[in-house]
Design an enzyme around this catalytic site. Sequence first.
Site, short mmCIF file in Angstrom:
data_model
loop_
_atom_site.label_atom_id
_atom_site.label_comp_id
_atom_site.label_asym_id
_atom_site.label_seq_id
_atom_site.Cartn_x
_atom_site.Cartn_y
_atom_site.Cartn_z
N LYS A 191 29.64 52.76 103.81
CA LYS A 191 28.62 52.23 102.89
C LYS A 191 29.25 51.31 101.84
CE LYS A 191 25.07 51.58 100.43
NZ LYS A 191 23.87 50.93 100.84
N CYS A 233 23.35 47.55 93.82
CA CYS A 233 24.23 48.00 94.90
C CYS A 233 25.48 47.15 94.99
CB CYS A 233 23.47 47.95 96.23
SG CYS A 233 21.85 48.68 96.10
N1 SAJ Z 1 23.43 36.79 96.74
C1 SAJ Z 1 24.09 35.58 96.57
N2 SAJ Z 1 24.40 34.84 97.68
C2 SAJ Z 1 24.08 35.25 98.93
C3 SAJ Z 1 23.41 36.49 99.10
C4 SAJ Z 1 23.10 37.24 97.99
O1 SAJ Z 1 24.41 35.17 95.44
O2 SAJ Z 1 24.38 34.51 99.86
C5 SAJ Z 1 23.10 37.60 95.57
C6 SAJ Z 1 21.60 37.85 95.38
O3 SAJ Z 1 20.97 36.77 94.76
C7 SAJ Z 1 21.61 39.11 94.54
C8 SAJ Z 1 22.84 39.85 95.05
O4 SAJ Z 1 23.62 38.90 95.74
O5 SAJ Z 1 21.80 38.80 93.16
C9 SAJ Z 1 22.53 41.01 95.98
O6 SAJ Z 1 21.49 40.67 96.88
P1 SAJ Z 1 21.52 41.01 98.44
O7 SAJ Z 1 20.30 40.48 99.05
O8 SAJ Z 1 22.81 40.56 99.01
O9 SAJ Z 1 21.61 42.60 98.49
P2 SAJ Z 1 20.75 43.83 97.86
O10 SAJ Z 1 21.47 44.30 96.64
O11 SAJ Z 1 19.32 43.52 97.73
O12 SAJ Z 1 20.93 44.89 99.07
C10 SAJ Z 1 22.23 45.23 99.53
C11 SAJ Z 1 22.26 45.14 101.06
N3 SAJ Z 1 23.64 45.21 101.53
C12 SAJ Z 1 24.14 44.34 102.44
O13 SAJ Z 1 23.50 43.41 102.87
C13 SAJ Z 1 25.54 44.59 102.88
C14 SAJ Z 1 21.42 46.28 101.65
O14 SAJ Z 1 21.52 46.29 103.07
C15 SAJ Z 1 21.89 47.63 101.10
O15 SAJ Z 1 21.13 48.71 101.61
C16 SAJ Z 1 21.70 47.59 99.60
O16 SAJ Z 1 22.56 46.54 99.07
C17 SAJ Z 1 22.07 48.95 99.04
O17 SAJ Z 1 21.15 49.72 98.71
O18 SAJ Z 1 23.27 49.28 98.99
#
Ligand code: SAJ
Length: 420
Positions: free
Chosen positions: A212, A266
């Site tokens: 995780k 997360c």
């Molecule tokens: N972000 C970027 N650039 C990107 C992708 C995301 O700057 O290319 C930023 C987003 O804007 C945001 C942050 O990252 O601020 C996190 O967003 P996210 O969409 O990457 O992730 P979360 O926090 O919504 O969900 C994540 C997911 N983890 C992964 O994709 C590895 C989800 O599958 C997990 O279940 C979740 O964390 C969790 O609960 O741990």
Amino acid sequence: MSFNTISVIGLGYIGLPTAAAFASRQKKVIGIDINPHAVETINRGEIHIVEPDLDNIVRQAVEGGFLQAATQLVAADAFLIAVPTPFKGDHEPDMTYVQAATQSLAPVLKKGDLVILESTSPVGATEQMADWLAQVRPDLSFPQQAGEQADINIAYCPERVLPGQVMVELIKNDRVIGGMSAACSARATELYNIFLEGECVVTNSRTAEMCKLTENSFRDVNIAFANELSLICAEKGINVWELIALANRHPRVNILQPGPGVGGHCIAVDPWFIVAQNPTLARLIRTAREVNDSKPFWVLDQVKRRVADCLTSSDKRASELKIACFGLAFKPNIDDLRESPAMEVTQHIAAWHSGETWVVEPHVAAIPEKLAHHATLVSADVALQQADVLVMLVDHQQFRAIDGAQITQRWVVDTKGVWR
Ligand code: SAJ
């Protein structure tokens, strides 16, 4: 032996959808939460969080008599712990909620029960939980003592659903099952197969815990790489989004997107769990966190530069300039403002700027408390027509749809490459 009653402890963004998923398969589910408001809301068939499709599933589950919420634990055949694991001031994981949940379920445990930890946790947390239970219930045997013959089975099974797509991903994603013994894993697999369409992949509890943390750290490191590139490209006069699109044409390159920073509960938290346990080894993971955490300050600096340029080329005073920030949410197309870098940047701008700070956020009805008296919520049209400096912070669909011709401002900081 099948599971007649399932108890889900913690009815937040993970616990409530999970409870609803079991209940939708006609299992009797008792959801436990310390927040009486959440419990009352759910028992009315309503929800206290925002997640597409969850409201309907919860309403049907409650009306059908399959889902019920309470503040006190009662006996069940399986217990899933889905409480928050934030970090403390020094980035050490705070296991207080997991410990409290463990202590509250210990008195109702009976031979044959299954206990699952779903909360994101440091490596070893499941064994620690098993020790806590064994201390309080010397009348029962646990896997660390009796292995396959234990009275109580224990496993770590992390969630990995994406906020905004939880009800689909909960059912479809593969699930890592980290049992403390083969019997524990078999029992946990049986439980998740009640609603899971994805595959249950079995390992031990430590590997599942690390898995995780690894998933979210992988994403954090990749985003940090993109964010670092955005700084270098700004220095060199290169469009970072064009650069990444070109590099990603390589069959083995897949860079994520830069932005104002990394938010949510997360990705910005979990890598610290690895760093806290491995301070000298986890150098890259720590640096990625630092790169992403520092990005909002770099964005603020860019805004200050654009404002200075704007003042040089106009006869306005700083107090007459209007800065419009587009987006407050922690990522696109959601209304969740918690741990949002867009919010952080906007707060810094509002605190620094002597003129008006405007906010455009189609996902909120009123200016959030943290910005009240410092910023004003306006429509996209008003901002586009009247603001002097535009700051693009969240690439909501509505903002992506804005026609470039509508943007007449010369001074724009676009952290998402939407208006290039
Ligand atoms: N972000 C970027 N650039 C990107 C992708 C995301 O700057 O290319 C930023 C987003 O804007 C945001 C942050 O990252 O601020 C996190 O967003 P996210 O969409 O990457 O992730 P979360 O926090 O919504 O969900 C994540 C997911 N983890 C992964 O994709 C590895 C989800 O599958 C997990 O279940 C979740 O964390 C969790 O609960 O741990």
